[in-house]
Scaffold this motif. Structure first.
Motif, PDB file in Angstrom:
ATOM      1  N   PRO A  89      36.450 -13.945  12.777  1.00  0.00           N
ATOM      2  CA  PRO A  89      37.018 -14.616  11.601  1.00  0.00           C
ATOM      3  C   PRO A  89      36.099 -15.661  10.982  1.00  0.00           C
ATOM      4  O   PRO A  89      36.315 -16.066   9.842  1.00  0.00           O
ATOM      5  CB  PRO A  89      38.290 -15.279  12.158  1.00  0.00           C
ATOM      6  CG  PRO A  89      38.597 -14.543  13.420  1.00  0.00           C
ATOM      7  CD  PRO A  89      37.278 -14.139  13.980  1.00  0.00           C
ATOM      8  N   ASN A  90      35.087 -16.117  11.722  1.00  0.00           N
ATOM      9  CA  ASN A  90      34.181 -17.149  11.211  1.00  0.00           C
ATOM     10  C   ASN A  90      32.928 -16.585  10.555  1.00  0.00           C
ATOM     11  O   ASN A  90      32.052 -17.350  10.141  1.00  0.00           O
ATOM     12  CB  ASN A  90      33.784 -18.099  12.346  1.00  0.00           C
ATOM     13  CG  ASN A  90      34.966 -18.916  12.840  1.00  0.00           C
ATOM     14  OD1 ASN A  90      35.748 -19.423  12.047  1.00  0.00           O
ATOM     15  ND2 ASN A  90      35.111 -19.017  14.148  1.00  0.00           N
ATOM     16  N   SER A  91      32.833 -15.272  10.469  1.00  0.00           N
ATOM     17  CA  SER A  91      31.678 -14.656   9.806  1.00  0.00           C
ATOM     18  C   SER A  91      31.906 -14.676   8.298  1.00  0.00           C
ATOM     19  O   SER A  91      32.487 -13.755   7.724  1.00  0.00           O
ATOM     20  CB  SER A  91      31.484 -13.222  10.300  1.00  0.00           C
ATOM     21  OG  SER A  91      30.378 -12.617   9.655  1.00  0.00           O
ATOM     22  N   ALA A  96      33.331 -12.409   2.916  1.00  0.00           N
ATOM     23  CA  ALA A  96      33.158 -12.371   1.458  1.00  0.00           C
ATOM     24  C   ALA A  96      32.861 -10.961   0.979  1.00  0.00           C
ATOM     25  O   ALA A  96      33.385 -10.520  -0.054  1.00  0.00           O
ATOM     26  CB  ALA A  96      32.035 -13.314   1.044  1.00  0.00           C
ATOM     27  N   LEU A  97      32.023 -10.239   1.709  1.00  0.00           N
ATOM     28  CA  LEU A  97      31.717  -8.851   1.342  1.00  0.00           C
ATOM     29  C   LEU A  97      32.972  -7.984   1.421  1.00  0.00           C
ATOM     30  O   LEU A  97      33.229  -7.165   0.535  1.00  0.00           O
ATOM     31  CB  LEU A  97      30.636  -8.289   2.267  1.00  0.00           C
ATOM     32  CG  LEU A  97      29.234  -8.878   2.118  1.00  0.00           C
ATOM     33  CD1 LEU A  97      28.332  -8.398   3.245  1.00  0.00           C
ATOM     34  CD2 LEU A  97      28.642  -8.503   0.765  1.00  0.00           C
ATOM     35  N   VAL A 115      37.545 -14.153  -0.330  1.00  0.00           N
ATOM     36  CA  VAL A 115      36.300 -14.803  -0.732  1.00  0.00           C
ATOM     37  C   VAL A 115      36.447 -16.317  -0.665  1.00  0.00           C
ATOM     38  O   VAL A 115      35.540 -17.024  -0.190  1.00  0.00           O
ATOM     39  CB  VAL A 115      35.874 -14.350  -2.142  1.00  0.00           C
ATOM     40  CG1 VAL A 115      34.680 -15.170  -2.631  1.00  0.00           C
ATOM     41  CG2 VAL A 115      35.518 -12.868  -2.132  1.00  0.00           C
ATOM     42  N   ARG A 116      37.567 -16.835  -1.115  1.00  0.00           N
ATOM     43  CA  ARG A 116      37.771 -18.285  -1.054  1.00  0.00           C
ATOM     44  C   ARG A 116      37.811 -18.779   0.391  1.00  0.00           C
ATOM     45  O   ARG A 116      37.295 -19.853   0.709  1.00  0.00           O
ATOM     46  CB  ARG A 116      39.073 -18.654  -1.770  1.00  0.00           C
ATOM     47  CG  ARG A 116      38.998 -18.516  -3.284  1.00  0.00           C
ATOM     48  CD  ARG A 116      40.178 -19.205  -3.955  1.00  0.00           C
ATOM     49  NE  ARG A 116      40.084 -19.055  -5.401  1.00  0.00           N
ATOM     50  CZ  ARG A 116      40.679 -18.086  -6.095  1.00  0.00           C
ATOM     51  NH1 ARG A 116      41.428 -17.177  -5.468  1.00  0.00           N
ATOM     52  NH2 ARG A 116      40.535 -18.012  -7.401  1.00  0.00           N
ATOM     53  N   ARG A 117      38.415 -17.978   1.254  1.00  0.00           N
ATOM     54  CA  ARG A 117      38.440 -18.362   2.675  1.00  0.00           C
ATOM     55  C   ARG A 117      37.022 -18.366   3.246  1.00  0.00           C
ATOM     56  O   ARG A 117      36.665 -19.251   4.035  1.00  0.00           O
ATOM     57  CB  ARG A 117      39.338 -17.395   3.452  1.00  0.00           C
ATOM     58  CG  ARG A 117      39.691 -17.894   4.850  1.00  0.00           C
ATOM     59  CD  ARG A 117      40.928 -17.219   5.385  1.00  0.00           C
ATOM     60  NE  ARG A 117      40.690 -15.833   5.762  1.00  0.00           N
ATOM     61  CZ  ARG A 117      41.259 -14.792   5.165  1.00  0.00           C
ATOM     62  NH1 ARG A 117      42.069 -14.976   4.137  1.00  0.00           N
ATOM     63  NH2 ARG A 117      41.005 -13.568   5.572  1.00  0.00           N
ATOM     64  N   GLU A 120      35.310 -21.474   2.188  1.00  0.00           N
ATOM     65  CA  GLU A 120      35.765 -22.635   2.955  1.00  0.00           C
ATOM     66  C   GLU A 120      35.002 -22.731   4.272  1.00  0.00           C
ATOM     67  O   GLU A 120      34.660 -23.829   4.732  1.00  0.00           O
ATOM     68  CB  GLU A 120      37.264 -22.537   3.228  1.00  0.00           C
ATOM     69  CG  GLU A 120      38.137 -22.745   1.992  1.00  0.00           C
ATOM     70  CD  GLU A 120      39.607 -22.494   2.280  1.00  0.00           C
ATOM     71  OE1 GLU A 120      39.926 -22.156   3.451  1.00  0.00           O
ATOM     72  OE2 GLU A 120      40.425 -22.624   1.357  1.00  0.00           O
ATOM     73  N   ILE A 121      34.712 -21.572   4.864  1.00  0.00           N
ATOM     74  CA  ILE A 121      33.947 -21.547   6.117  1.00  0.00           C
ATOM     75  C   ILE A 121      32.500 -21.940   5.864  1.00  0.00           C
ATOM     76  O   ILE A 121      31.909 -22.727   6.605  1.00  0.00           O
ATOM     77  CB  ILE A 121      34.020 -20.142   6.756  1.00  0.00           C
ATOM     78  CG1 ILE A 121      35.466 -19.794   7.120  1.00  0.00           C
ATOM     79  CG2 ILE A 121      33.130 -20.065   8.001  1.00  0.00           C
ATOM     80  CD1 ILE A 121      35.666 -18.345   7.513  1.00  0.00           C
ATOM     81  N   ASN A 122      31.944 -21.408   4.790  1.00  0.00           N
ATOM     82  CA  ASN A 122      30.543 -21.688   4.452  1.00  0.00           C
ATOM     83  C   ASN A 122      30.412 -21.834   2.939  1.00  0.00           C
ATOM     84  O   ASN A 122      30.281 -20.839   2.228  1.00  0.00           O
ATOM     85  CB  ASN A 122      29.622 -20.578   4.959  1.00  0.00           C
ATOM     86  CG  ASN A 122      28.161 -20.847   4.640  1.00  0.00           C
ATOM     87  OD1 ASN A 122      27.811 -21.910   4.133  1.00  0.00           O
ATOM     88  ND2 ASN A 122      27.301 -19.879   4.928  1.00  0.00           N
ATOM     89  N   PRO A 123      30.418 -23.059   2.434  1.00  0.00           N
ATOM     90  CA  PRO A 123      30.309 -23.285   0.980  1.00  0.00           C
ATOM     91  C   PRO A 123      28.955 -22.882   0.406  1.00  0.00           C
ATOM     92  O   PRO A 123      28.803 -22.846  -0.816  1.00  0.00           O
ATOM     93  CB  PRO A 123      30.516 -24.804   0.844  1.00  0.00           C
ATOM     94  CG  PRO A 123      31.117 -25.248   2.128  1.00  0.00           C
ATOM     95  CD  PRO A 123      30.597 -24.322   3.169  1.00  0.00           C
ATOM     96  N   PHE A 124      27.991 -22.578   1.274  1.00  0.00           N
ATOM     97  CA  PHE A 124      26.639 -22.269   0.811  1.00  0.00           C
ATOM     98  C   PHE A 124      26.338 -20.772   0.837  1.00  0.00           C
ATOM     99  O   PHE A 124      25.184 -20.363   0.932  1.00  0.00           O
ATOM    100  CB  PHE A 124      25.614 -23.031   1.651  1.00  0.00           C
ATOM    101  CG  PHE A 124      25.812 -24.520   1.607  1.00  0.00           C
ATOM    102  CD1 PHE A 124      25.469 -25.246   0.481  1.00  0.00           C
ATOM    103  CD2 PHE A 124      26.374 -25.184   2.684  1.00  0.00           C
ATOM    104  CE1 PHE A 124      25.672 -26.608   0.422  1.00  0.00           C
ATOM    105  CE2 PHE A 124      26.582 -26.555   2.648  1.00  0.00           C
ATOM    106  CZ  PHE A 124      26.236 -27.266   1.513  1.00  0.00           C
ATOM    107  N   LEU A 125      27.377 -19.972   0.750  1.00  0.00           N
ATOM    108  CA  LEU A 125      27.181 -18.525   0.636  1.00  0.00           C
ATOM    109  C   LEU A 125      26.419 -18.205  -0.644  1.00  0.00           C
ATOM    110  O   LEU A 125      26.459 -18.979  -1.604  1.00  0.00           O
ATOM    111  CB  LEU A 125      28.519 -17.793   0.622  1.00  0.00           C
ATOM    112  CG  LEU A 125      29.254 -17.676   1.955  1.00  0.00           C
ATOM    113  CD1 LEU A 125      30.625 -17.060   1.732  1.00  0.00           C
ATOM    114  CD2 LEU A 125      28.461 -16.848   2.952  1.00  0.00           C
TER     115      LEU A 125
END
Length: 221
Positions: A89-91, A96-97, A115-117, A120-125
């Motif tokens: 779940p943290n990937s 996002a893909l 995608v929003r989730r 939230e995990i990584n704002p720098f995607l």
């Protein structure tokens, strides 16, 4: 693809290697290098081998899900995408893909939530992951807002992404921007209609692409 093939030759029991080969074939289509029919059978074989060898591997589950959708098996796609996202779940990038695919094949609201989730995990995607969020504006008929959002995005070299951007600009009446995005279509390999026919998206999404591009052509004529 070269690295994944080398890994599979050295260790044929690697589900990850076969998953990456399968996804590489999808990339070739997305980049406009090959038609879907050229890679479908080869890619499917690697995807099925990947998920058989490593049924809990996130990339293997994702690859198998994509090929299920390419073959029109939406129920299996839904099940495998769900399993892929739950495997880790943290990937954020894979989430996002997966959200992008979910949105494009029919559930824009759920895809955007995924995608929003991920953000939230990584704002720098990578910024191109936000393209999925523009589909919400399109679905609501807010083409100008969608056009403004994609204007600020650096897209990948994906033909499918550029077609989406071109269609959004076309729907918003942004002719020059639409023409610029459409210039990324590799016409020497196949026609636009052939490529649209290859896309495994929901009919509404493909219809939106056609409408946006037709708007551009009507202005030019």
């Amino acid at each position: 693809m070269d690295l994944a093939r080398s890994a599979a030759r050295n260790q044929d029991a690697s589900g990850l290697a076969h998953a990456l080969i399968a996804l590489g074939y999808v990339e070739e289509v997305a980049l406009g290098q090959k038609r879907l029919r050229e890679v479908l059978q080869l890619g499917q074989g690697h995807a099925e081998k990947a998920v058989t060898l490593e049924p809990q591997n996130q990339e293997a589950l994702f690859a198998a899900a994509i090929y299920a959708q390419l073959l029109g098996d939406t129920r299996r796609f839904d099940r495998l995408i769900d399993a892929a996202t739950k495997a880790n779940p943290n990937s954020a990038l894979l989430l996002a893909l997966a959200g992008g695919w979910v949105a494009l094949v029919g559930d824009i609201k759920l895809g955007a939530q995924m995608v929003r989730r991920a953000l939230e995990i990584n704002p720098f995607l990578p910024i191109w992951t936000n393209i999925t969020l523009c589909l919400e504006d399109v679905e609501n008929g807010d083409y100008l807002s969608a056009s403004e959002k994609v204007r600020r995005m650096d897209a990948r070299e994906y033909v499918a992404d550029w077609l989406l951007i071109a269609a959004i600009h076309g729907l918003a009446g942004e002719t020059e921007l639409a023409r610029g995005a459409l210039s990324n279509f590799p016409t020497k390999h196949f026609t636009l209609e052939e490529y649209l026919g290859d896309l495994p998206y929901a009919s509404g999404v493909v219809g939106m692409l056609r409408k946006g591009i037709e708007n551009l052509r009507s202005v030019e004529t």
